[in-house]
Design an enzyme around this catalytic site. Structure first.
Site, mmCIF file in Angstrom:
data_model
loop_
_atom_site.group_PDB
_atom_site.id
_atom_site.type_symbol
_atom_site.label_atom_id
_atom_site.label_comp_id
_atom_site.label_asym_id
_atom_site.label_seq_id
_atom_site.Cartn_x
_atom_site.Cartn_y
_atom_site.Cartn_z
ATOM 1 N N LYS A 129 0.897 -1.227 -0.072
ATOM 2 C CA LYS A 129 0.120 0.088 -0.148
ATOM 3 C C LYS A 129 0.701 1.281 0.039
ATOM 4 C CE LYS A 129 -2.309 -0.935 3.845
ATOM 5 N NZ LYS A 129 -1.526 -1.951 4.455
ATOM 6 N N ARG A 163 -9.089 0.604 9.193
ATOM 7 C CA ARG A 163 -8.820 -0.567 9.498
ATOM 8 C C ARG A 163 -9.521 -1.364 10.068
ATOM 9 N NH1 ARG A 163 -2.750 0.466 8.954
ATOM 10 N NH2 ARG A 163 -1.721 -1.231 9.728
ATOM 11 N N ARG A 178 11.875 -6.685 5.349
ATOM 12 C CA ARG A 178 11.836 -5.302 4.911
ATOM 13 C C ARG A 178 12.587 -4.445 5.824
ATOM 14 N NH1 ARG A 178 5.913 -2.358 4.663
ATOM 15 N NH2 ARG A 178 5.700 -2.951 7.167
ATOM 16 N N ARG A 230 11.632 -1.459 10.902
ATOM 17 C CA ARG A 230 10.778 -0.937 11.771
ATOM 18 C C ARG A 230 10.600 -2.052 13.093
ATOM 19 N NH1 ARG A 230 5.394 0.126 8.216
ATOM 20 N NH2 ARG A 230 4.530 -0.890 10.008
ATOM 21 N N ARG A 275 0.158 -8.783 13.727
ATOM 22 C CA ARG A 275 -0.454 -7.637 12.864
ATOM 23 C C ARG A 275 -1.371 -8.395 11.852
ATOM 24 N NH1 ARG A 275 4.704 -5.122 10.549
ATOM 25 N NH2 ARG A 275 3.284 -3.696 9.462
HETATM 26 P P1 AMP Z 1 1.088 0.592 9.135
HETATM 27 O O1 AMP Z 1 2.367 1.302 8.801
HETATM 28 O O2 AMP Z 1 -0.074 0.945 8.310
HETATM 29 O O3 AMP Z 1 1.299 -0.958 8.945
HETATM 30 O O4 AMP Z 1 0.746 0.808 10.440
HETATM 31 C C1 AMP Z 1 1.646 0.779 11.629
HETATM 32 C C2 AMP Z 1 0.837 0.389 12.886
HETATM 33 O O5 AMP Z 1 0.169 1.781 13.215
HETATM 34 C C3 AMP Z 1 -0.191 -0.367 12.962
HETATM 35 O O6 AMP Z 1 0.375 -2.057 13.402
HETATM 36 C C4 AMP Z 1 -0.924 0.091 13.894
HETATM 37 O O7 AMP Z 1 -0.585 -0.115 15.296
HETATM 38 C C5 AMP Z 1 -0.986 1.542 13.630
HETATM 39 N N1 AMP Z 1 -1.953 1.953 12.868
HETATM 40 C C6 AMP Z 1 -2.002 2.502 11.535
HETATM 41 N N2 AMP Z 1 -2.853 2.753 11.000
HETATM 42 C C7 AMP Z 1 -3.943 2.668 11.859
HETATM 43 C C8 AMP Z 1 -5.411 2.575 12.099
HETATM 44 N N3 AMP Z 1 -6.146 3.171 10.869
HETATM 45 N N4 AMP Z 1 -5.958 2.338 13.167
HETATM 46 C C9 AMP Z 1 -5.238 1.859 14.068
HETATM 47 N N5 AMP Z 1 -4.007 1.834 14.254
HETATM 48 C C10 AMP Z 1 -3.364 2.040 13.095
#
Ligand code: AMP
Length: 219
Positions: free
Chosen positions: A13, A88, A127, A160, A171
């Site tokens: 994404k 989400r 990654r 990360r 996740r």
């Molecule tokens: P991402 O970079 O999109 O994989 O997001 C990393 C982490 O940020 C996720 O595992 C969640 O802990 C938090 N996060 C990101 N977007 C959301 C969302 N829309 N709702 C809740 N937590 C989020």
């Protein structure tokens, strides 16, 4: 054009969102990136969010939803936006819908990037990302020219915390339980389009752009 990019962690994404943002000249709104920036600068929001992010859990809706609503009210979103990592869960989708309705806007298309679980684990565990520009690499399949250094901006690349093996499983489980129902949610509204997320980055970009062109010619 108001787009949502759906897909599991590691589906691509962020990578696709960046290209689409440059192509259509509309901002990419990545909730993960906004949260990580807050964690880095140790804001109140960041300190609170970190607890959840480190476990691979979702940050509470109250925090994330306000963050996104503030962001889409900004001037650079007048011609559209690309949501990457939001919504989400069904509650976030419902709040987004009602907020957009109040603003006289709507979601035009939700694109799901489809990648099988085994491949997601392979991508996430290897990654590495640039601390500064967010460019994404992989220890085996997409290494930078100089080890540890971003090809695009020369900054440090790192793993990360939530890409460590123990957090990846959590996740993916959260994705399957909380986020997958959004496919049906947007599908029911005739707004969902699935794209095969295996293949070259350029081919996937092209497939997404074709879906967008088709979507806008239907509306
Ligand atoms: P991402 O970079 O999109 O994989 O997001 C990393 C982490 O940020 C996720 O595992 C969640 O802990 C938090 N996060 C990101 N977007 C959301 C969302 N829309 N709702 C809740 N937590 C989020």
């Amino acid at each position: 054009m108001n787009l949502i990019l759906l897909g599991a962690p590691g589906a691509g994404k962020g990578t696709q969102g960046k290209t689409l943002s440059e192509t259509y000249k509309i901002p990419q709104i990545s909730t993960g990136d906004i949260l990580r920036a807050n964690v880095r600068s140790k804001t109140q929001l960041g300190v609170k969010a970190k607890e959840f992010m480190d476990k691979g859990a979702l940050v509470p809706d109250g925090v994330v939803v306000n963050m996104v609503v503030d962001r889409i009210r900004q001037d650079d979103c007048v011609n559209g936006f690309i949501l990457d990592g939001f919504p989400r869960n069904l509650n976030q989708a419902a709040v987004l819908e009602s907020t957009l309705r109040e603003m006289g806007k709507k979601i035009d298309l939700a694109i799901g990037i489809d990648v099988e679980r085994k491949e997601l684990v392979r991508r996430l565990s290897g990654r590495r990302v640039c601390r500064k520009c967010g460019a994404s690499y992989h220890v085996i399949f997409n290494t930078p020219v100089n080890i540890g250094m971003c090809d695009k901006c020369g900054s440090e690349i790192y793993q990360r915390d939530d890409d460590k093996e123990e957090t990846i499983e959590a996740r993916l489980k959260v994705y399957e339980q909380e986020t997958l129902p959004l496919i049906e949610y947007y599908g029911g509204k005739g707004l969902y389009k699935s794209i095969d997320g295996i293949g070259s980055v350029d081919k996937i970009t092209k497939d997404i752009m074709d879906a967008i062109a088709k979507g806008s010619s239907n509306s």
